[in-house]
Enzyme design. Structure first.
Site, mmCIF file in Angstrom:
data_model
loop_
_atom_site.group_PDB
_atom_site.id
_atom_site.type_symbol
_atom_site.label_atom_id
_atom_site.label_comp_id
_atom_site.label_asym_id
_atom_site.label_seq_id
_atom_site.Cartn_x
_atom_site.Cartn_y
_atom_site.Cartn_z
ATOM 1 C CG ASP A 1 -6.974 -10.433 -5.204
ATOM 2 O OD1 ASP A 1 -5.725 -10.475 -5.277
ATOM 3 O OD2 ASP A 1 -7.666 -9.633 -5.848
ATOM 4 C CG ASP B 1 2.646 -11.314 -5.088
ATOM 5 O OD1 ASP B 1 3.391 -10.348 -5.349
ATOM 6 O OD2 ASP B 1 2.205 -12.092 -5.957
ATOM 7 C CB CYS C 1 5.884 -5.914 -7.999
ATOM 8 S SG CYS C 1 4.245 -5.181 -7.815
#
Length: 411
Positions: free
Chosen positions: A263, A312, A352
């Protein structure tokens, strides 16, 4: 001219909004929004945020909602019954229905209790993290009622033996500016420790409801995280855009041989490591602060191969204008991930963004596979967890697309 009345000290307009002929298609098909260019006239006095009655062009009553001239979404409907009183009984009915639905469809230990338009409470989000509520108000009309709504929800939960120890407001989304509202964060009621421990799929997490992204934790991937577990036993796993480590920790707890979570946020990585410690998984699940777009080619150059890769990413597009660039981003990370997978490995990949439609996302993944000469065998397609219900005709409520593929070499 119609007069105004008050309910609970909040002004309630009796103004009547009439739509243009041929407009209101969204509302007529089951949606909740009326846009500024769909309105022919407004009769009566009102203030922005007031509740108004909506009529079709011919006077047919279409319901009640709140109005805001600062917003392109001029009216958000609360009810299709123009005679419905918007009072304590109404709010309690909406909240009770939302809670009963969650009790039947999801694990309610931590869940989204109110999901805006999909729960017929437009502009309002309420998440439950164990014994804490996080409230996000995104529209002027609902903003006026949030404290009354919170009090009623606490009563409803109390009836089921759930005592809420604190409520925190996270109305700090930029979209509030489109409603003429300032961003707001803070306690509703007494102060409490905002570092909350929750458990989901048997994995424990620290949730920072004060400083975490959005409301503190992404509950919408709950069952998608569970879906990857069966693929991870004994596997070498790469979790990209790990945030606070949720997919990585599910993989680790499912028996992965090793897990690397990536990340770009140092804060996110610190929280992920803390969550790994909480679950005694620090030896198996490791995290690194890195830009995924830069790290994937590095791993490929080193000759690394993985059994399972999870993608994701955050929403690469939050408007129609930036969809083209988003497509490039999704294609790039999926292409890179496929190259890093062993023949027969598994790819879990998602978007998303509401604007990255199912069709476009599917096409983009197919292009990525074709570019690197891989064949995709679809294991399953999933969407958001049921506590984020998709209301047909309210397209904005359908945003999460989640695929699991087996990726095989062309032979």
């Amino acid at each position: 001219m119609t007069d105004k009345m008050t309910a609970g000290g909040i002004s309630m307009s009796c103004a009547i909004v009439t739509l243009k002929k041929g407009e209101g298609r969204t509302v007529k098909s089951g949606g909740m929004w009326i846009f500024d260019n769909e309105i022919a006239s407004i009769m009566g006095s009102f203030e922005d945020g007031d509740i108004v009655i909506v009529h079709d062009f011919d006077g047919y009553p279409m319901g009640k909602g709140y109005i805001n001239r600062k917003s392109k979404i001029r009216i958000r409907l609360l009810t299709r019954d123009a005679g419905q009183e918007i009072d304590k009984t109404f709010w309690k009915m909406r909240l009770q229905n939302a809670w009963e639905y969650r009790k039947k469809t999801v694990d309610t230990g931590s869940c989204r209790i109110v999901f805006g338009e999909a729960d017929f409470l437009p502009g309002l989000v309420i998440d439950k993290f164990s014994d804490v509520l996080v409230v996000q108000s995104l529209a002027l009309g609902i903003d006026r009622f949030k404290e009354e709504i919170v009090a009623l929800l606490k009563e409803i939960l109390k009836e089921d033996g759930i005592t809420i120890r604190g409520v925190y407001e996270r109305s700090d989304a930029k979209v509030r500016k489109k409603e003429g509202l300032e961003c707001r964060k803070g306690f509703i009621g007494e102060e409490f420790d905002t570092d909350v421990i929750i458990e989901e799929n048997g994995v424990k997490y620290y949730v920072d409801v004060k400083e975490g992204q959005k409301t503190g934790f992404f509950l919408d991937q709950k069952y998608n995280r569970n879906a990857i577990r069966k693929l991870c036993k004994g596997a070498k796993v790469l979790d990209c855009f790990t945030h606070t480590g949720s997919f990585a920790l599910n993989a680790g707890q499912a028996g992965a041989a090793s897990v690397l979570g990536l990340d770009a946020s140092e804060l996110g990585v610190e929280q992920a490591r803390r969550n790994a410690e909480l679950n005694q998984l620090s030896d198996v699940v490791k995290f690194e602060c890195a830009d995924v777009f830069e790290k994937l080619p590095e791993l490929e150059e080193k000759g690394e191969k993985f059994d399972v890769i999870i993608l994701d990413p955050p929403a690469f597009t939050k408007s129609r204008n930036s969809v083209k660039n988003a497509v490039k981003g999704y294609r790039e990370i999926n292409l890179r991930a496929m190259k890093l997978l062993k023949d027969g490995g598994f790819l879990a990949t998602c978007s998303c963004s509401h604007f990255m439609t199912y069709e476009l996302f599917t096409k983009t993944i197919g292009q990525a596979a074709a570019n690197v000469h891989k064949r995709l065998r679809q294991v399953e397609f999933r969407t958001q967890a049921p506590d984020h219900p998709i209301l047909w005709a309210a397209n904005e409520s359908y945003y999460l697309k989640f695929y699991i593929f087996q990726v095989v070499d062309e032979k």
